[in-house]
Design a protein around this motif. Structure first.
Motif, PDB file in Angstrom:
ATOM      1  N   TRP A  97     -16.274 -27.678 -44.329  1.00 35.75           N
ATOM      2  CA  TRP A  97     -17.524 -27.575 -45.080  1.00 35.75           C
ATOM      3  C   TRP A  97     -18.309 -28.869 -45.103  1.00 35.75           C
ATOM      4  N   ALA A  98     -17.604 -30.013 -45.036  1.00 35.39           N
ATOM      5  CA  ALA A  98     -18.276 -31.309 -45.166  1.00 35.39           C
ATOM      6  C   ALA A  98     -19.331 -31.486 -44.077  1.00 35.39           C
ATOM      7  N   ALA A  99     -20.402 -32.196 -44.433  1.00 32.20           N
ATOM      8  CA  ALA A  99     -21.458 -32.489 -43.458  1.00 32.20           C
ATOM      9  C   ALA A  99     -20.910 -33.396 -42.361  1.00 32.20           C
ATOM     10  N   PRO A 100     -21.521 -33.345 -41.176  1.00 26.82           N
ATOM     11  CA  PRO A 100     -21.056 -34.193 -40.076  1.00 26.82           C
ATOM     12  C   PRO A 100     -21.041 -35.672 -40.464  1.00 26.82           C
ATOM     13  N   ILE A 101     -20.046 -36.384 -39.959  1.00 25.54           N
ATOM     14  CA  ILE A 101     -19.943 -37.816 -40.191  1.00 25.54           C
ATOM     15  C   ILE A 101     -20.834 -38.534 -39.178  1.00 25.54           C
TER      16      ILE A 101
ATOM     17  N   PRO B 297     -22.473 -40.812 -36.350  1.00 23.53           N
ATOM     18  CA  PRO B 297     -21.894 -41.183 -35.053  1.00 23.53           C
ATOM     19  C   PRO B 297     -21.172 -42.524 -35.056  1.00 23.53           C
ATOM     20  N   ASP B 298     -21.713 -43.542 -35.754  1.00 24.09           N
ATOM     21  CA  ASP B 298     -21.057 -44.846 -35.744  1.00 24.09           C
ATOM     22  C   ASP B 298     -19.702 -44.799 -36.445  1.00 24.09           C
ATOM     23  N   LYS B 299     -19.563 -43.896 -37.419  1.00 18.90           N
ATOM     24  CA  LYS B 299     -18.284 -43.762 -38.110  1.00 18.90           C
ATOM     25  C   LYS B 299     -17.275 -43.017 -37.235  1.00 18.90           C
ATOM     26  N   ILE B 300     -17.746 -42.011 -36.520  1.00 18.79           N
ATOM     27  CA  ILE B 300     -16.864 -41.330 -35.562  1.00 18.79           C
ATOM     28  C   ILE B 300     -16.380 -42.328 -34.514  1.00 18.79           C
ATOM     29  N   THR B 301     -17.270 -43.212 -34.075  1.00 20.53           N
ATOM     30  CA  THR B 301     -16.892 -44.244 -33.106  1.00 20.53           C
ATOM     31  C   THR B 301     -15.784 -45.128 -33.667  1.00 20.53           C
ATOM     32  N   GLY B 302     -15.918 -45.515 -34.938  1.00 22.65           N
ATOM     33  CA  GLY B 302     -14.900 -46.345 -35.570  1.00 22.65           C
ATOM     34  C   GLY B 302     -13.551 -45.651 -35.631  1.00 22.65           C
ATOM     35  N   PHE B 303     -13.564 -44.365 -36.007  1.00 18.73           N
ATOM     36  CA  PHE B 303     -12.313 -43.608 -36.036  1.00 18.73           C
ATOM     37  C   PHE B 303     -11.703 -43.519 -34.638  1.00 18.73           C
TER      38      PHE B 303
ATOM     39  N   ALA C 275      -8.823 -32.695 -34.979  1.00 18.89           N
ATOM     40  CA  ALA C 275      -9.644 -31.482 -35.059  1.00 18.89           C
ATOM     41  C   ALA C 275     -11.077 -31.912 -35.346  1.00 18.89           C
ATOM     42  N   LEU C 276     -11.915 -31.861 -34.321  1.00 19.50           N
ATOM     43  CA  LEU C 276     -13.295 -32.340 -34.412  1.00 19.50           C
ATOM     44  C   LEU C 276     -14.207 -31.274 -33.813  1.00 19.50           C
ATOM     45  N   LYS C 277     -15.070 -30.710 -34.623  1.00 22.52           N
ATOM     46  CA  LYS C 277     -15.909 -29.605 -34.163  1.00 22.52           C
ATOM     47  C   LYS C 277     -16.640 -29.958 -32.873  1.00 22.52           C
ATOM     48  N   ASN C 278     -16.641 -28.998 -31.961  1.00 19.51           N
ATOM     49  CA  ASN C 278     -17.279 -29.216 -30.652  1.00 19.51           C
ATOM     50  C   ASN C 278     -18.784 -28.969 -30.776  1.00 19.51           C
ATOM     51  N   HIS C 279     -19.427 -29.920 -31.452  1.00 18.11           N
ATOM     52  CA  HIS C 279     -20.862 -29.824 -31.705  1.00 18.11           C
ATOM     53  C   HIS C 279     -21.426 -31.231 -31.646  1.00 18.11           C
ATOM     54  N   PRO C 280     -22.621 -31.403 -31.084  1.00 19.99           N
ATOM     55  CA  PRO C 280     -23.189 -32.755 -30.977  1.00 19.99           C
ATOM     56  C   PRO C 280     -23.255 -33.503 -32.301  1.00 19.99           C
TER      57      PRO C 280
ATOM     58  N   GLY D  69     -20.590 -39.472 -31.643  1.00 21.53           N
ATOM     59  CA  GLY D  69     -20.073 -40.833 -31.751  1.00 21.53           C
ATOM     60  C   GLY D  69     -18.868 -41.145 -30.894  1.00 21.53           C
ATOM     61  N   LEU D  70     -18.337 -40.157 -30.189  1.00 20.96           N
ATOM     62  CA  LEU D  70     -17.184 -40.442 -29.329  1.00 20.96           C
ATOM     63  C   LEU D  70     -17.618 -41.358 -28.187  1.00 20.96           C
TER      64      LEU D  70
END
Length: 461
Positions: free
Chosen positions: A290-294, A296-302, A316-321, A326-327
């Motif tokens: 349910w949470a809003a997308p994180i 991109p810079d935070k996804i990069t950090g993860f 588990a990362l939704k396959n959506h832009p 951020g990958l």
């Protein structure tokens, strides 16, 4: 025949536990049937659900749904709940009453719009709170905070002589308000309505206040939690006179009940991949449904932190832009063999797998319960809503996990090492094991007794 109608809030994390509750009620009772009334866009994604004594019914919302993985936006859903769905639900209940009767309506309190509908139909109503009792307490005290001048009409805390000093308020410890135990170490900004932006804060505060006002009339509220969540502390919610609080969470964690339909197709190759990993070696990562997308810079950090940890991970990362932008370029190739990224994982099966050593999570309550149920240590990265309170309980009250200070590569790597290695990791595992023993032991008996009390209330009505 006892016929019950459930009305969940329009999100996967709310529909799933209500389906589990429905299945628990009919499992040992041949004279009970449950209809779970969900918004039409959820019914289109979950309508294939079939279970003995449990069925899904669709409530028209008037909301445009383009299909695909993502449901309609939150603003459109909230508007539909207050302005379109009430008349549709009233028609559904009226029809069912003519066809054989409705014994009770169980309303998810985040779908409180259904309470006045059931009242107009003259039906008994029981509330359902999908989270822990502490998060309910955080909103149930709003009228008291208003009356004492601790909070303004727009939800802003006024902690210094009735003055809003933002620099003071933001990180203010809430211990002096006696809402939570000082051990939880909650700050003002962790309250569920204090979201960024004055307009959204005012709207969210009004939403919670409406829930509290509507819930006052209910004789019983079912909690998807366990008795003792405050670890014996005296900070407990004091319900209105005559209101019954029933903890049932441990019953809903039964493996048979967890097999409900999801709005998304889980990638079953996760389990084959986990089978090839060493015990307690894998980092599982998921930020919920349910949470809003994180950002991109935070996804990069993860992504970089997970890579730098040198450990196998399942993400588990939704396959959506909006989620995957951020990958880093070429990331899938770089982590091939050690990391696996899927759109949606069969979470319960993942968490109970012996290869999983810790869970990096958004701190959604269902995920916290599942992690405790399977004895998995947690690294909490709260995003919105009740996540911050849940995180505070995991890290401070129960000491069953730690809070991730940021999505920075070094913080991610450091927290993984702390949880997976050394004395701190062993201590966290001991705490998790103690909680697991509690919620799968005596707490189950209490939960079953509470389900019986709920049914007795219906039969005696």
């Amino acid at each position: 025949m006892v016929s019950i109608v459930f009305v969940p809030f329009a999100a996967q994390g709310h529909v799933a536990p209500m389906l589990q509750l429905a299945r628990a009620l009919v499992a040992d009772r041949g004279d009970v049937s449950v209809t779970v009334a969900v918004p039409d866009f959820i019914h289109r994604r979950m309508g294939q659900y079939r279970g003995a004594g449990v069925s899904l019914a669709s409530i028209p919302t008037g909301v445009q749904d383009v299909g695909g993985d993502e449901p309609p936006g939150a603003a459109a859903i909230v508007h539909a709940m207050e302005h379109h769905m009430p008349s549709q639900l009233e028609g559904m209940l009226t029809k069912k009453m003519l066809q054989g009767g409705v014994s009770c309506v169980v309303v998810d309190l985040l779908a409180s719009w259904a309470i006045p509908v059931a009242e107009r139909c003259g039906l008994p109503i029981v509330g359902f709170w999908v989270g822990m009792q502490a998060t309910y307490r955080s909103v149930a005290v709003i009228p008291e905070l208003l009356s004492k001048g601790f909070v303004s009409g727009s939800g802003t805390l006024l902690l210094k002589d009735g003055i809003n000093e933002d620099h003071y308020i933001k990180d203010h410890d809430l211990g002096d308000l006696h809402i939570f135990s000082p051990k939880v170490k909650l700050r003002a900004k962790d309250l569920p309505w204090l979201v960024s932006g004055a307009v959204s804060q005012k709207t969210r505060f009004a939403f919670w206040l409406e829930i509290v006002n509507r819930a006052k009339s209910l004789h019983s509220i079912i909690l998807n939690s366990f008795p003792g969540e405050d670890s014996g502390d005296s900070y407990q919610y004091d319900p209105p006179w005559g209101q019954q609080i029933l903890h049932v969470g441990p019953v809903l964690l039964s493996e048979d009940l967890k097999k409900t339909t999801s709005m998304w197709q889980a990638d079953q190759t996760c389990i084959d991949w986990l089978d090839k990993q060493s015990p307690v070696s894998v980092i599982y990562v998921s930020f919920g449904s349910w949470a809003a997308p994180i950002e991109p810079d935070k996804i990069t950090g993860f992504a970089r932190g997970l890579e730098a940890s040198g450990r196998p991970f399942l993400w588990a990362l939704k396959n959506h832009p909006s989620w995957r932008a951020g990958l880093p370029d070429g990331y899938a190739e770089k982590i091939a063999g050690r990391g696996k990224i899927v759109s949606w994982a069969p979470q319960d099966d993942v968490l109970k797998h012996e290869a999983v050593g810790c869970y990096i999570m958004h701190s959604g309550w269902n995920s916290v319960l599942e992690s405790l149920r399977h004895g998995v240590r947690m690294i909490c990265y709260p995003i919105c809503g009740d996540h911050f309170i849940n995180c505070a309980y995991v890290a401070n009250m129960w000491e069953a996990g730690i809070a991730l200070p940021s999505s920075d590569e070094n913080d991610v790597k450091d927290c993984v090492e702390r949880v997976m290695e050394g004395e701190e990791g062993r201590r966290l595992q001991e705490k998790v094991n103690q909680l697991r023993e509690m919620i799968t032991g005596d707490a189950v008996c209490v939960a079953k007794r509470n389900l019986n009390l709920f049914m007795e209330g219906i039969n005696n009505n």
